[in-house]
Design an enzyme around this catalytic site. Structure first.
Site, PDB file in Angstrom:
ATOM      1  N   TYR A 120     -21.627 -13.339 -19.929  1.00 20.12           N
ATOM      2  CA  TYR A 120     -22.431 -13.473 -21.146  1.00 20.12           C
ATOM      3  C   TYR A 120     -23.496 -14.562 -20.997  1.00 20.12           C
ATOM      4  O   TYR A 120     -24.021 -15.059 -21.972  1.00 20.12           O
ATOM      5  CB  TYR A 120     -21.534 -13.771 -22.355  1.00 20.12           C
ATOM      6  CG  TYR A 120     -20.682 -12.606 -22.809  1.00 20.12           C
ATOM      7  CD1 TYR A 120     -20.588 -11.451 -22.047  1.00 20.12           C
ATOM      8  CD2 TYR A 120     -19.984 -12.649 -24.007  1.00 20.12           C
ATOM      9  CE1 TYR A 120     -19.807 -10.384 -22.449  1.00 20.12           C
ATOM     10  CE2 TYR A 120     -19.198 -11.580 -24.427  1.00 20.12           C
ATOM     11  CZ  TYR A 120     -19.113 -10.457 -23.640  1.00 20.12           C
ATOM     12  OH  TYR A 120     -18.342  -9.401 -24.057  1.00 20.12           O
ATOM     13  N   LYS A 167      -9.385 -12.166 -12.651  1.00 20.34           N
ATOM     14  CA  LYS A 167      -9.467 -11.014 -11.749  1.00 20.34           C
ATOM     15  C   LYS A 167      -9.975 -11.551 -10.416  1.00 20.34           C
ATOM     16  O   LYS A 167     -10.997 -11.110  -9.874  1.00 20.34           O
ATOM     17  CB  LYS A 167     -10.417  -9.973 -12.377  1.00 20.34           C
ATOM     18  CG  LYS A 167     -10.477  -8.647 -11.671  1.00 20.34           C
ATOM     19  CD  LYS A 167      -9.351  -7.698 -12.000  1.00 20.34           C
ATOM     20  CE  LYS A 167      -9.485  -6.447 -11.162  1.00 20.34           C
ATOM     21  NZ  LYS A 167      -8.324  -5.560 -11.210  1.00 20.34           N
ATOM     22  N   ASP A 199      -6.324  -6.829 -15.925  1.00 18.47           N
ATOM     23  CA  ASP A 199      -6.097  -5.409 -16.220  1.00 18.47           C
ATOM     24  C   ASP A 199      -4.607  -5.124 -16.429  1.00 18.47           C
ATOM     25  O   ASP A 199      -4.215  -4.473 -17.401  1.00 18.47           O
ATOM     26  CB  ASP A 199      -6.718  -4.499 -15.149  1.00 18.47           C
ATOM     27  CG  ASP A 199      -6.476  -4.982 -13.724  1.00 18.47           C
ATOM     28  OD1 ASP A 199      -5.843  -6.042 -13.545  1.00 18.47           O
ATOM     29  OD2 ASP A 199      -6.914  -4.289 -12.783  1.00 18.47           O
ATOM     30  N   ASP A 223     -12.934 -11.494 -24.787  1.00 18.76           N
ATOM     31  CA  ASP A 223     -13.515 -10.610 -25.797  1.00 18.76           C
ATOM     32  C   ASP A 223     -12.723  -9.304 -25.857  1.00 18.76           C
ATOM     33  O   ASP A 223     -12.312  -8.840 -26.924  1.00 18.76           O
ATOM     34  CB  ASP A 223     -14.984 -10.353 -25.424  1.00 18.76           C
ATOM     35  CG  ASP A 223     -15.795  -9.799 -26.571  1.00 18.76           C
ATOM     36  OD1 ASP A 223     -15.248  -9.691 -27.694  1.00 18.76           O
ATOM     37  OD2 ASP A 223     -16.980  -9.482 -26.362  1.00 18.76           O
ATOM     38  N   ASP A 227      -9.624  -7.948 -28.769  1.00 19.03           N
ATOM     39  CA  ASP A 227      -9.729  -6.704 -29.543  1.00 19.03           C
ATOM     40  C   ASP A 227      -8.514  -5.812 -29.280  1.00 19.03           C
ATOM     41  O   ASP A 227      -7.992  -5.157 -30.187  1.00 19.03           O
ATOM     42  CB  ASP A 227     -11.007  -5.925 -29.191  1.00 19.03           C
ATOM     43  CG  ASP A 227     -12.209  -6.351 -30.030  1.00 19.03           C
ATOM     44  OD1 ASP A 227     -12.294  -7.550 -30.378  1.00 19.03           O
ATOM     45  OD2 ASP A 227     -13.068  -5.487 -30.327  1.00 19.03           O
TER      46      ASP A 227
HETATM   47 MG    MG Z   1     -15.927  -8.519 -29.524  1.00 20.08          MG
END
Ligand code: MG
Ligand code: NAI
Length: 326
Positions: A120, A167, A199, A223, A227
């Site tokens: 990001y 990772k 993962d 992020d 979720d």
């Molecule tokens: Mg989000």
């Protein structure tokens, strides 16, 4: 002492749930001065800038910012705001609540997400037509800051399990550094922790979420995994978050502007109100924060519920019920 709070509702359901959180904060015995600012898709359409200068200034000058959600301009609004309030940590608790349909009722997770870099960082370029690249930035300093924050958070809040998500088997240098630095922090503190490939961790969070507590993550992993955890505990309408750094902070639900339900008055205000509780915590009002959380928990347990939780109540019905209990 009056705390100045910048209130930025944004777009869509941000405009519906933010007033709910403000009402709740007005109902606790703390003196707040609210200053309102605009940001998001609508402002961008009207003024050509999704984050006008005066809104930036409000967030920079306030003691804390309460942010709703914006739409397609999220990257141009949320990322700069997180940096304006100098936040390096994004804290996202995902808890199962009594009376709601969580995959496992004992789930109590907190994602501590690095908030300033990773993929990001905004460094993308076109090499040639049809070929785009992205630069992933990981520094030792930011990795250390987030790991220290995560381990400290776990200790202060009584979480026994700390997991470092990464990772590093593929992103050997960037996540290699993240992992190595976070491990160092854990080792220096002499505490137990585990490391997990992100993962595989995603699967385990679904299969046995009760075995995890604080999860320290690079930016994108935090992020996505938070979720995922929202799905584990009953939906995005339940997840608050805090963007915190040295001093200032921004408090926002994890969800977005939810265009599919915006304007109907049926958004679940719980995530936003719980973000307000995190703001209270940040300003040192732990008892008031606990009271707000308890009121929300009661309403989640007994109803009324908005449609995302299987009910047919409105945002206002739920907010009113929380205020009654307060
Ligand atoms: Mg989000
Ligand atoms: P979203 O979080 O807005 O919605 C995902 C799903 O969850 C939708 O079905 C929505 O109805 C439901 N949902 C979310 N919050 C809810 C609530 N409080 N009560 C009931 N149901 C709720 O994510 P989506 O659909 O991926 O993105 C929609 C827009 O939001 C996009 O333009 C995106 O860029 C933006 N966005 C903004 C964020 C921010 O401002 N921080 C964060 C995430 C997305």
């Amino acid at each position: 002492m009056t705390h100045e709070i910048a209130v930025i509702p944004g777009d869509g359901i941000g405009r519906e749930v933010t007033p709910a959180a403000v009402e709740v904060l007005e109902a606790v015995p703390v003196s707040f001065g609210f200053v309102h600012g605009e940001a998001g898709d609508e402002v961008a359409k009207q003024r050509g800038d999704p984050l006008p200068e005066e809104t930036r200034a409000l967030a920079a000058d306030a003691d804390a910012t309460l942010f709703g959600a914006v739409g397609e301009t999220a990257a141009d609004v949320v990322l700069p705001l997180r940096s304006i309030v100098d936040s390096f940590a994004n804290v996202r608790p995902a808890r199962a609540y009594p009376g709601l349909d969580a995959l496992d009722p004992s789930t109590d997770l907190v994602f501590v997400r690095e908030n300033t870099q990773g993929v990001y960082s905004g460094i993308e370029s076109e090499i040639t037509e049809g070929v785009q690249t992205l630069t992933r930035v990981i520094t030792e300093e930011a990795s250390r800051d987030i790991a220290e924050y995560g381990f400290r958070y776990a200790k202060r809040n009584g979480y026994e399990n700390v997991t470092i998500a990464h990772k590093a088997n593929v992103m050997r240098q960037t996540d290699g550094l993240f992992l190595e630095t976070a491990r160092e922090v854990g080792d220096e503190r002499g505490v137990d922790y585990e490391t997990a490939l992100m993962d595989a961790l995603a699967m385990h969070l679904v299969q046995r979420p009760q075995e995890y507590g604080v999860v320290i993550c690079p930016n994108l992993a935090g992020d996505v995994l938070s979720d995922l955890a929202a799905g584990v505990v009953g939906g995005l309408g339940l997840l608050p978050s805090a963007n915190v750094g040295a001093d200032n902070g921004m408090f926002e639900p994890v969800h977005g502007s939810a265009p599919d339900i915006a304007g109907e008055g049926i958004a679940n205000p719980a995530a936003m109100i719980l973000s307000g509780a995190m703001l209270l915590d940040h300003l040192g009002y732990a008892e008031e924060a606990d009271r707000v959380r308890a009121a929300v928990e009661d309403v989640l347990a007994e109803g009324p519920h908005t449609p995302d939780l299987g009910g047919n109540a409105t945002t206002d019905d739920v907010t009113e019920a929380v205020l009654q209990r307060l």
